[in-house]
Structure formats: C-alpha cells, structure tokens
Design a protein around this motif. Sequence first.
Motif, short mmCIF file in Angstrom:
data_model
loop_
_atom_site.label_atom_id
_atom_site.label_comp_id
_atom_site.label_asym_id
_atom_site.label_seq_id
_atom_site.Cartn_x
_atom_site.Cartn_y
_atom_site.Cartn_z
N SER A 109 -19.20 -30.90 14.85
CA SER A 109 -19.56 -30.68 13.43
C SER A 109 -20.73 -31.12 13.03
CB SER A 109 -18.53 -30.64 12.52
OG SER A 109 -17.91 -32.08 12.82
N PRO A 147 -18.80 -28.37 5.59
CA PRO A 147 -17.59 -27.65 5.61
C PRO A 147 -17.65 -26.09 5.51
CG PRO A 147 -18.04 -28.51 3.45
CD PRO A 147 -18.92 -29.28 4.32
N LEU A 151 -11.96 -30.45 11.04
CA LEU A 151 -11.94 -31.48 10.72
C LEU A 151 -11.10 -32.43 11.55
CD1 LEU A 151 -13.30 -33.49 8.77
CD2 LEU A 151 -11.33 -33.31 7.16
N ASN A 152 -9.90 -32.20 11.45
CA ASN A 152 -9.00 -32.78 12.34
C ASN A 152 -8.29 -32.08 13.54
OD1 ASN A 152 -8.94 -34.56 10.31
ND2 ASN A 152 -7.23 -34.00 9.18
N MET A 167 -18.59 -25.50 9.45
CA MET A 167 -17.24 -25.63 9.94
C MET A 167 -16.27 -24.60 9.95
SD MET A 167 -17.15 -29.70 9.14
CE MET A 167 -15.51 -30.12 10.17
N ASN A 227 -20.89 -34.15 5.90
CA ASN A 227 -20.15 -32.97 6.49
C ASN A 227 -20.84 -31.66 6.21
OD1 ASN A 227 -16.90 -34.50 6.68
ND2 ASN A 227 -18.55 -34.82 7.77
N TYR A 268 -13.47 -29.43 -0.80
CA TYR A 268 -14.02 -29.34 0.81
C TYR A 268 -13.36 -28.29 1.47
CZ TYR A 268 -15.03 -31.25 5.53
OH TYR A 268 -15.54 -31.65 6.76
N ASN A 269 -11.74 -27.90 1.21
CA ASN A 269 -11.29 -27.06 1.74
C ASN A 269 -11.50 -25.58 1.19
OD1 ASN A 269 -8.25 -27.89 3.05
ND2 ASN A 269 -9.19 -29.52 2.13
N VAL A 324 -6.94 -26.39 8.36
CA VAL A 324 -7.55 -27.67 7.61
C VAL A 324 -6.27 -28.68 7.81
CG1 VAL A 324 -9.12 -28.92 6.44
CG2 VAL A 324 -9.41 -26.67 6.63
N GLY A 356 -14.98 -30.40 14.88
CA GLY A 356 -14.99 -31.45 13.82
C GLY A 356 -15.71 -32.61 15.15
#
Length: 342
Positions: A315, A289, A127-128, A292, A287, A52-53, A104, A149
Amino acid sequence: MNRFRTRVTATLALTTTTALLLTACGAADSVSSSGGGTRKVAVLAASSQNGYNQAVYKGVQQAAAASGKKITLKLLDGQFDSNTQLSQLQNVTSTGNYDGVVVVPNDGVGLAAAFPLSKKIPVATVLNPIGPDINKMEPQVDGVVTTVGVPPAAAAQKQAEGVVTYCARINPCKVVLLVGNLSTPLDVARRNAYKKVLGAHSNIKVVSTVEGQYDRDTSLKAISNVLQAHKDINVILSNADQEAAGAQIALQNAGIKPSSVYLTGAGGTKDAVAAVRSGAWKAAYINFPLSMGKAAMEQLIKAMDGGTPKAVVDSDGIGGVEPYATKETLARTPDFTGEWNG
C-alpha cells in the motif's frame, strides 16, 4: 491506522449498463440476480462511521463500478468491536449468499478464528493481515487471497527514525507517544516498534504514552493532561492524523507553538497533508485508503473470476507520492492533497 468517527450515510446507487447496486451498512439487500451473473460482496468495515473505512469503501465502490460487472456491495459496521466483526465474517461466509468479502479488520489476529470458512469464498483484507502474525502480509489462513497493506512495525519504525533524526542534538529529548488503542494487536505492534527504535538512543526519553482512540477530542484531552506535567516536551509521535490534530490544539491551548515541537501523525488526511506543507507538523506517514479499497476489490474480482490475485499489494506504493511525508517531499508533488478527510 487511522479511524475517525464520522457518520456514514446509506448509499444506493445504480450505474449505467453495469447495473451495480451499492447498499448501505446493514441494510437489507434488495437486488435480484434476475439479470444473471450478479456477484454479491460483503464489505466489513472496522467501523462504518470512521473516515478511513469510508474511504476504503469508496475505493471498493469505484473498482466495482469500473469492472463492468454486475456486483452488489453490502457494507457492515463492525463498530470497532472484535467480536461483532468476527460474528459478521462468520455469518456472511456461512450463508452461501455472498461470492466474496473485503474486510478492514479491527483485530486481524482474532478474525483468524473464522477460518477455515464454512463456505469457501475469497477474502481480501485491507490495512491489517488476518492471522497470528500482525507483520506478515502474505496470506496466513486458507481463504484470504490478498492483503493490501504494509507491516505496521515497519511503518512505525520509519516514523520513529524521523524522531531520532530530530532529537540528535537534543538531550534529553522528551517524547510523548500518542497511540490509538494500547490493547489492539495493530497498535501494540506500532508501539513496540516505536519503543525499540527510540530505546536505542540514551538521549531520548519517553515521558508518557497515552491513548488517542483515533479521535481528535480524546487526543486533545489526553495531551492537555500530559502537558500539565511535561510542558517542555520536544516530540509528539502519533499513529493517527486525527490524534495529531487533537495534539496540535492542545499545544496551542497551552501557549506552545506546534511548529516548535516535532509533531507527526499517520494516515494522510487532507488536513495532515496541509499541516505538513505549512510546517505546523514536521511529518506524517501517508496512507492511501481510497487506492487501497480499489486494489482490494480489483484483486477480489480476479479471485471470483477464477484468476490469480496478487497475494500482497504494497500500500505504500499505490498513492503516487512518497508515503513518509515531510515539507520537502511534498514539495515534489504539489498537487497531492490526500485521499480522505479525517
């Protein structure tokens, strides 16, 4: 949401006239700014070995290249450790060597300790959020200029509502919660949202809550253990596609057809999209990513240029498809395969 430990390779790429240099995680920065106007951006991954990262970083790279500006990127590996990432953020924002940060967060609540920054540079978070409220996307600390996000509780609530619909005519409807990490603020918010929605229905029984650590093999083992005591489960609700993939294998190993269970994950891996299309999984929260990462870098560039970035980028709305995916919703976008591999 959505971490898979796959090795990221060191990347060194030079674009055409933009002279964009992309450096690998932790590698010494080898670019000079002799051409003038080069901006240096640190990209802090929760884990640079996580799929994901890696997709977020690829999106950052693409947006930097498309900007037509000279931008150096340095990827730092947080190793899924909150203290490591906090130290990294403090270091890159105190040296005066960087013009911006994309992060992230492994723990957005804990990262708030780095603010106010010793050197005032813009930070974009993916994301956060960063700050005490995990569900508040608007910047909570001075220095964060944009959050890409959605509130994790809102996303988890939508997942749980799908379970409620499935369970409507099943009594008891036995549910297993498969959560990434039971102690991080992000996953605590998700688990609490699951329990709040499911707890309002007397026919739904949460028979087990286990950790999957965003890992297929860990989740396979966890669900295999659960099935020894609860082979008649009706639902496996997970916050990560890698975990749902492990749960699918555990079901198959136990002689249970995955499609006979309401199996759902989150993250939107290519395998998950295919599993929902085939009917093996009932649903997945998707999602985006890659998109994002692009959005975060685009807003960071605006801030570095002295412009006004969007404080919040939703997102759920940047991927071009309905994020709460079922076989029926995916049929409306037959060409969509997902943005990343878990």
